[in-house]
Motif scaffolding. Structure first.
Motif, mmCIF file in Angstrom:
data_model
loop_
_atom_site.group_PDB
_atom_site.id
_atom_site.type_symbol
_atom_site.label_atom_id
_atom_site.label_comp_id
_atom_site.label_asym_id
_atom_site.label_seq_id
_atom_site.Cartn_x
_atom_site.Cartn_y
_atom_site.Cartn_z
ATOM 1 N N VAL A 144 53.893 51.802 31.087
ATOM 2 C CA VAL A 144 53.390 50.522 31.575
ATOM 3 C C VAL A 144 52.761 50.719 32.946
ATOM 4 O O VAL A 144 53.251 51.513 33.762
ATOM 5 N N LEU A 145 51.661 50.015 33.160
ATOM 6 C CA LEU A 145 50.988 50.026 34.465
ATOM 7 C C LEU A 145 50.961 48.603 34.990
ATOM 8 O O LEU A 145 50.464 47.694 34.328
ATOM 9 N N ASP A 146 51.513 48.407 36.171
ATOM 10 C CA ASP A 146 51.495 47.107 36.831
ATOM 11 C C ASP A 146 50.114 46.899 37.440
ATOM 12 O O ASP A 146 49.646 47.705 38.249
ATOM 13 N N GLY A 147 49.446 45.807 37.045
ATOM 14 C CA GLY A 147 48.106 45.547 37.522
ATOM 15 C C GLY A 147 47.998 45.423 39.024
ATOM 16 O O GLY A 147 46.907 45.639 39.588
ATOM 17 N N LYS A 148 49.097 45.082 39.684
ATOM 18 C CA LYS A 148 49.043 44.969 41.151
ATOM 19 C C LYS A 148 48.870 46.330 41.809
ATOM 20 O O LYS A 148 48.472 46.414 42.973
ATOM 21 N N SER A 149 49.184 47.396 41.076
ATOM 22 C CA SER A 149 49.080 48.739 41.650
ATOM 23 C C SER A 149 47.738 49.398 41.342
ATOM 24 O O SER A 149 47.508 50.537 41.756
ATOM 25 N N LEU A 150 46.847 48.704 40.642
ATOM 26 C CA LEU A 150 45.551 49.277 40.311
ATOM 27 C C LEU A 150 44.778 49.658 41.577
ATOM 28 O O LEU A 150 44.709 48.877 42.527
ATOM 29 N N VAL A 151 44.204 50.829 41.572
ATOM 30 C CA VAL A 151 43.320 51.253 42.646
ATOM 31 C C VAL A 151 41.910 50.800 42.278
ATOM 32 O O VAL A 151 41.387 51.145 41.205
ATOM 33 N N LEU A 152 41.274 50.041 43.164
ATOM 34 C CA LEU A 152 39.981 49.420 42.895
ATOM 35 C C LEU A 152 38.912 50.002 43.809
ATOM 36 O O LEU A 152 39.209 50.473 44.911
ATOM 37 N N ASP A 153 37.646 49.910 43.366
ATOM 38 C CA ASP A 153 36.570 50.240 44.279
ATOM 39 C C ASP A 153 36.213 48.995 45.081
ATOM 40 O O ASP A 153 36.857 47.943 44.976
ATOM 41 N N GLU A 154 35.168 49.080 45.894
ATOM 42 C CA GLU A 154 34.842 47.979 46.804
ATOM 43 C C GLU A 154 34.387 46.722 46.061
ATOM 44 O O GLU A 154 34.401 45.629 46.636
ATOM 45 N N ASP A 155 33.998 46.854 44.794
ATOM 46 C CA ASP A 155 33.590 45.694 44.000
ATOM 47 C C ASP A 155 34.710 45.172 43.110
ATOM 48 O O ASP A 155 34.472 44.288 42.274
#
Length: 410
Positions: A144-155
């Motif tokens: 499971v991956l918690d969406g709050k921990s997603l690494v995002l780009d600047e967009d």
């Protein structure tokens, strides 16, 4: 703002699901399970009336889910929606499984031996709760991956790599296994007006499919099998609530035992009320940043969640003047803001849900207390509650409907 649910894949699957729905073989199974379920459940008049519309949703929910099970041709498909229009088609609702009105449920078929990448974009404000759960064939969690921990780009964009390898230096990774069969992705929308679910797409990295696509006949057979399973599963889940005394939602968590490692708490039960009664529920949040109280029927679906207050979450609830969270379930409008509208059902099911605790587990104060009161005694029983006029109720309902509209917009 756009509707991230309204994708080409979603439209394609809904159109095919309508074709499966109208197939004579599917219609035969629908009629068979209809008679079977009514005989087993023996509903009272209100639940029998609810069956006439909600069974259609259980049926369509089984069809739409069963169509997206080919891991060599994966798609992101929303499986639990309210009825809506798609061009000239009336698309039935697909709510089922004690659905959460705040949640958008999406599924992606997976083969544990394959490699995939899920691409998406996070909208602002960011969701309080969002999980990418990889299941085995028995709905057990592989990873499971918690969406709050997603690494995002600047967009706000992201890529999630799905395979059986170690994560390595990849920012977002879900580790698969030979047992993995499906992603179950849950985006929880608390502020219906302002929040949007993530944009999502899936790519299989293994080249052209090696197996032919299922025939239409096989798709019909798979939909028939899923409907049969889902009807039996609903009755099994209902028993967890119906085996308890009516109107009893009393619960206090013991943080040293059942609360120590839990990041979600569910309390199931059922109510049974006279026309002049209400079920008063006082809720202690226990540090939860998310709380929901939805009403469901015997058929495993919510009722009118768009135009009536048949569910309430923390962004929709108003605390009483003394700071407490109190809700009232009743058939008749009690004239208070925090009314859980039973949608003309004197009896029904509820699953109270607490989640997203600041420290990863509930505080000792989490719990609920319930009791039946007479609606004539509201002034005495709920002296701190916000009262509403009929005009204010109409405005509350209108705002609710407006805030939901994006989810079924073309």
């Amino acid at each position: 703002m756009s509707n991230p649910i309204n994708t080409p894949d979603q439209r394609r699957f809904e159109q095919e699901a309508v074709k499966v729905l109208h197939d004579p073989r599917m219609q035969e199974t629908i009629a068979d399970r209809r008679a079977y379920w009514l005989e087993k459940a023996r509903p009272g008049p209100a639940q029998r009336q609810a069956f006439e519309t909600k069974y259609d949703e259980v049926v369509f929910g089984a069809i739409i889910w069963s169509l997206n099970t080919d891991p060599e041709r994966p798609a992101v498909v929303t499986i639990s929606r309210s009825p809506h229009r798609l061009g000239d088609l009336d698309i039935p609702g697909s709510r089922w499984g004690l659905d959460n009105p705040d949640s958008v449920y999406r599924v992606i078929p997976i083969d544990g031996a394959e490699r995939y990448v899920i691409r998406g974009r996070v909208h602002q404000p960011r969701l309080t709760e969002n999980y990418f759960t990889l299941w085995n064939a028995h709905m057990g969690t592989v990873d499971v991956l918690d969406g709050k921990s997603l690494v995002l780009d600047e967009d706000g964009r992201f890529e999630i790599f799905v395979d059986a390898d170690e994560k390595g230096d990849r920012a977002n990774h879900v580790r698969s296994s030979p047992a993995a069969v499906e992603f179950y992705i849950r985006d929880v929308v608390t502020d219906w007006a302002q929040e949007r679910v993530n944009d999502l797409s899936i790519e299989r990295l293994g080249g052209e499919p090696r197996r032919p696509e299922r025939s239409f006949d096989q798709k019909v057979a798979d939909a028939q099998a899923m409907l049969i399973r889902n009807v039996d599963n609903t009755m099994r889940w209902n028993a967890q609530a119906l085996d308890k005394p009516a109107n009893m939602f009393d619960f206090v968590i013991d943080r040293d035992t059942d609360g120590a490692l839990r990041n979600q708490v569910y309390i199931m039960g059922h109510f049974d009320l006279a026309d002049d009664e209400g079920l008063l529920i006082e809720v202690a949040l226990g540090g939860a940043r998310y709380f929901l109280a939805p009403i469901t029927n015997l058929w495993g679906t919510t009722n009118d969640i768009v135009d009536r207050t048949s569910s309430l979450n923390l962004s929709q609830i108003e605390r009483d003047a003394d700071g407490a969270v109190r809700l009232l379930v009743s058939l008749r409008d009690p004239g208070i803001w925090n009314w859980l509208d039973s949608c003309d059902m004197p009896d029904g099911l509820m699953t109270l849900r607490w989640a997203e605790f600041e420290n990863g587990r509930p505080d000792a104060g989490l719990g609920a207390k319930s009791r039946v009161i007479k609606l004539a005694d509201i002034a005495r029983e709920l002296p701190h509650a916000r009262r509403v006029t009929p005009q204010e109720r109409d405005a509350q309902r209108a705002r609710r409907a407006d805030s939901y509209a994006w989810r079924i917009a073309e």
